[in-house]
Design a protein around this motif. Structure first.
Motif, short mmCIF file in Angstrom:
data_model
loop_
_atom_site.label_atom_id
_atom_site.label_comp_id
_atom_site.label_asym_id
_atom_site.label_seq_id
_atom_site.Cartn_x
_atom_site.Cartn_y
_atom_site.Cartn_z
N TYR A 46 -61.79 -80.49 -19.78
CA TYR A 46 -62.14 -81.67 -19.58
C TYR A 46 -61.20 -82.44 -18.60
O TYR A 46 -61.74 -82.89 -17.41
CB TYR A 46 -61.92 -82.75 -20.96
N GLY A 47 -59.96 -82.47 -18.68
CA GLY A 47 -59.22 -83.21 -17.84
C GLY A 47 -59.10 -82.74 -16.19
O GLY A 47 -59.42 -83.59 -15.31
N THR A 48 -59.33 -81.60 -15.90
CA THR A 48 -59.76 -81.00 -14.75
C THR A 48 -60.90 -81.33 -13.96
O THR A 48 -60.94 -81.31 -12.67
CB THR A 48 -59.36 -79.39 -14.41
N ILE A 77 -61.29 -70.38 -10.86
CA ILE A 77 -62.08 -71.66 -10.74
C ILE A 77 -60.89 -72.79 -10.26
O ILE A 77 -60.93 -73.51 -9.56
CB ILE A 77 -62.73 -72.09 -12.25
N PHE A 78 -59.68 -72.44 -10.98
CA PHE A 78 -58.57 -73.37 -10.50
C PHE A 78 -57.94 -73.25 -9.20
O PHE A 78 -57.75 -74.08 -8.21
CB PHE A 78 -57.48 -73.38 -11.59
N LEU A 79 -58.19 -71.81 -8.61
CA LEU A 79 -57.83 -71.67 -7.30
C LEU A 79 -58.76 -72.47 -6.30
O LEU A 79 -58.45 -73.09 -5.37
CB LEU A 79 -58.00 -70.26 -6.98
N ARG A 91 -53.37 -80.53 -6.43
CA ARG A 91 -53.20 -79.35 -5.71
C ARG A 91 -51.91 -78.70 -5.96
O ARG A 91 -51.70 -77.63 -6.21
CB ARG A 91 -53.34 -79.59 -4.11
N HIS A 92 -50.88 -79.45 -5.93
CA HIS A 92 -49.39 -78.74 -6.26
C HIS A 92 -49.40 -78.31 -7.63
O HIS A 92 -48.77 -77.47 -7.91
CB HIS A 92 -48.57 -80.10 -5.96
N ALA A 97 -49.07 -74.01 -11.51
CA ALA A 97 -49.86 -73.17 -12.91
C ALA A 97 -50.35 -71.90 -12.39
O ALA A 97 -49.95 -70.80 -13.22
CB ALA A 97 -51.07 -74.05 -13.28
N LEU A 98 -51.03 -71.60 -11.38
CA LEU A 98 -51.25 -70.35 -11.01
C LEU A 98 -50.17 -69.45 -10.59
O LEU A 98 -50.07 -68.18 -11.17
CB LEU A 98 -52.14 -70.41 -9.89
N TYR A 99 -49.37 -69.74 -9.93
CA TYR A 99 -48.01 -69.02 -9.34
C TYR A 99 -47.08 -68.57 -10.52
O TYR A 99 -46.81 -67.47 -10.84
CB TYR A 99 -47.07 -70.01 -8.27
#
Length: 126
Positions: A46-48, A77-79, A91-92, A97-99
Motif C-alpha cells: 500500500y504505502g509504496t 517492481i521496486f527497482l 529513491r534513496h 532496501a534493495l542493496y
C-alpha cells in the motif's frame, strides 16, 4: 507516575504524512518497534503505491530498515520505482532496501552510493 506510551503505527503514519522535519524526527525516533512483518506488508502493498510523497517515503523507510525478505518479483517492481519516483528520499530508501537484500543492479548501486553521500537519513542507514 506513568510511563509514556509508545506511539501506534497509525500515529507514525499520521506524523509522516504531515512531513515536517519535526514529524520526520519523531518517525525516525519511534519507528523501530513498528518494523514488523505486518507493517512491512503494508509498506510493499500500500504505502509504496500511495500518491502522497510522504507515504511512499515512510513505506520505503520501513522497507530499508526492516529485515524482512523481498522476493525477486518485488525487487524488480521496486527497482523500477526507485528509478522513476519523483521523491529523492523514496529513491534513496528503496536503493537501501534493495542493496541490503543483495541486489547489485548497477542502478541500485549508483543510487545507494548517492544515498551514502547525501545528507539524508537514508544515507545514514546505508
Amino acid at each position: 507516575m506513568t510511563e509514556p506510551t509508545k506511539p501506534t503505527f497509525g500515529e507514525i503514519i499520521n506524523r509522516a504524512l504531515k512531513g515536517t522535519d519535526a514529524d520526520w524526527d519523531f518517525v525516525d525516533a519511534n519507528l523501530g518497534p513498528h518494523l514488523t512483518p505486518k507493517n512491512f506488508q503494508w509498506a510493499i502493498n500500500y504505502g509504496t503505491r500511495d500518491p502522497n510523497d510522504n507515504a511512499r517515503d515512510l513505506a520505503a523507510t520501513i522497507m530499508a530498515r526492516s529485515d524482512e525478505l523481498l522476493d525477486g518479483a518485488n525487487q524488480k517492481i521496486f527497482l523500477h520505482q526507485m528509478e522513476g519516483d519523483r521523491n529523492v528520499f523514496v529513491r534513496h530508501w528503496l536503493a537501501n532496501a534493495l542493496y541490503k537484500r543483495g541486489n547489485r543492479h548497477p542502478e541500485v548501486v549508483a543510487m545507494w552510493e548517492e544515498a551514502c553521500k547525501a545528507q539524508t537519513p537514508a544515507g545514514d542507514f546505508a
